[in-house]
Design a protein around this motif. Sequence first.
Motif, short mmCIF file in Angstrom:
data_model
loop_
_atom_site.label_atom_id
_atom_site.label_comp_id
_atom_site.label_asym_id
_atom_site.label_seq_id
_atom_site.Cartn_x
_atom_site.Cartn_y
_atom_site.Cartn_z
N ALA A 15 -0.84 9.78 -3.99
CA ALA A 15 -1.89 8.78 -3.70
C ALA A 15 -3.26 8.82 -4.48
O ALA A 15 -4.22 8.09 -4.44
N TYR A 16 -3.55 10.14 -5.21
CA TYR A 16 -4.81 10.37 -5.57
C TYR A 16 -4.64 10.83 -7.19
O TYR A 16 -5.63 11.50 -7.82
N ASP A 54 4.47 12.24 -2.68
CA ASP A 54 3.40 10.98 -2.27
C ASP A 54 2.28 11.21 -3.49
O ASP A 54 1.57 12.03 -3.54
N HIS A 73 2.54 11.18 7.60
CA HIS A 73 3.88 11.51 7.24
C HIS A 73 4.86 11.98 8.23
O HIS A 73 6.00 11.66 8.15
N HIS A 106 2.46 16.61 -2.23
CA HIS A 106 1.52 15.53 -2.47
C HIS A 106 1.28 16.01 -4.26
O HIS A 106 1.02 17.02 -4.62
N ASN A 152 -4.09 15.68 0.32
CA ASN A 152 -4.79 15.31 1.67
C ASN A 152 -4.43 16.25 2.80
O ASN A 152 -3.19 16.24 3.04
N GLY A 174 0.71 -1.12 -0.18
CA GLY A 174 0.09 0.09 0.05
C GLY A 174 0.93 1.28 -0.01
O GLY A 174 2.06 1.28 0.08
N GLY A 175 0.21 2.47 0.28
CA GLY A 175 0.79 3.56 -0.03
C GLY A 175 1.57 3.90 1.39
O GLY A 175 2.69 4.58 1.32
N SER A 176 1.06 3.28 2.43
CA SER A 176 1.88 3.73 3.67
C SER A 176 2.92 2.72 3.81
O SER A 176 3.98 3.44 4.19
N TRP A 234 -1.04 14.81 5.32
CA TRP A 234 -1.88 13.38 5.79
C TRP A 234 -0.91 13.13 7.13
O TRP A 234 0.44 13.20 6.96
C1 LIG Z 1 -1.44 11.31 1.04
C2 LIG Z 1 -1.53 9.83 1.32
N1 LIG Z 1 -0.43 9.07 1.13
C3 LIG Z 1 -0.54 7.75 1.39
C4 LIG Z 1 -1.72 7.10 1.89
C5 LIG Z 1 -1.78 5.59 2.19
O1 LIG Z 1 -2.27 4.84 1.26
P1 LIG Z 1 -2.71 3.43 1.82
O2 LIG Z 1 -3.94 3.33 2.16
O3 LIG Z 1 -2.64 2.51 0.19
O4 LIG Z 1 -1.78 2.94 2.68
C6 LIG Z 1 -2.79 7.68 2.12
C7 LIG Z 1 -4.27 7.29 2.31
O5 LIG Z 1 -5.01 7.96 2.84
C8 LIG Z 1 -2.81 9.26 1.76
O6 LIG Z 1 -3.84 10.08 1.72
#
Ligand SMILES: Cc1ncc(COP(=O)(O)O)c(C=O)c1O
Length: 196
Positions: free
Chosen positions: A182-183, A180, A102, A147, A152, A70-72, A99
């Motif tokens: 994410a969107y 980052d 971070h 971002h 976010n 995932g993104g995290s 977010w």
């Molecule tokens: C800016 C940003 N980066 C990373 C993530 C994390 O992504 P993931 O849910 O795939 O871990 C999010 C999720 O809300 C986000 O808003």
Amino acid sequence: VTLGAGTYRDDKGNPWVLPSFQVANERLNAGGDHEYLAFFGSARFLGHASRLVFGNARQTDSIASVQTIGGSGAVHLAAVFLKAFGRRPETVLIPNQSWENHRGMFAYAGYAVREYGYYNMATRAFDLAAMQADLLAAPDRSIVVLHACGHNPTGCDPSAEEWAKLASIFEQKQLFAFFDNAYQGFVSGNFAEDRA
Ligand SMILES: Cc1ncc(COP(=O)(O)O)c(C=O)c1O
């Protein structure tokens, strides 16, 4: 859409699963062998991901891709990687606001986390002057978290002209741009448009 957690709901408040995800899930369950992937992830997946982010005309020999959870997982791994390979000085700037994870992820990796001005509460818009001033005041070579689009939590992004102005500060101060993304696709509804 519940904007806090960033999830889809139907009219009854139950989770709404993206049709594309349903198709992918069915295909994986039907044909996957659930074996370990190669060390850096699935080469096929990474190829598609880099095409999505950088476009077909990308220079593949200057892109390194790693699959994460995932993104995290991506942000965490990148923070730990940059720290382990000695990026100096050890300062990371995140937008005010951002977010929230971070801050925790870069602090956990051992960085001093500072904020740069981003959102102007009075005008309810992106604040170019505040960001420029804070980037110019940051230690040279700092890491700056950006971002890529669909910021976010504010939903406010710099315009193309504003990105160009910011880029010249990055060059001047040798700042490290940490995007980052994410969107991509959620702002205009079009992957290519959001990439530009
Ligand atoms: C800016 C940003 N980066 C990373 C993530 C994390 O992504 P993931 O849910 O795939 O871990 C999010 C999720 O809300 C986000 O808003």
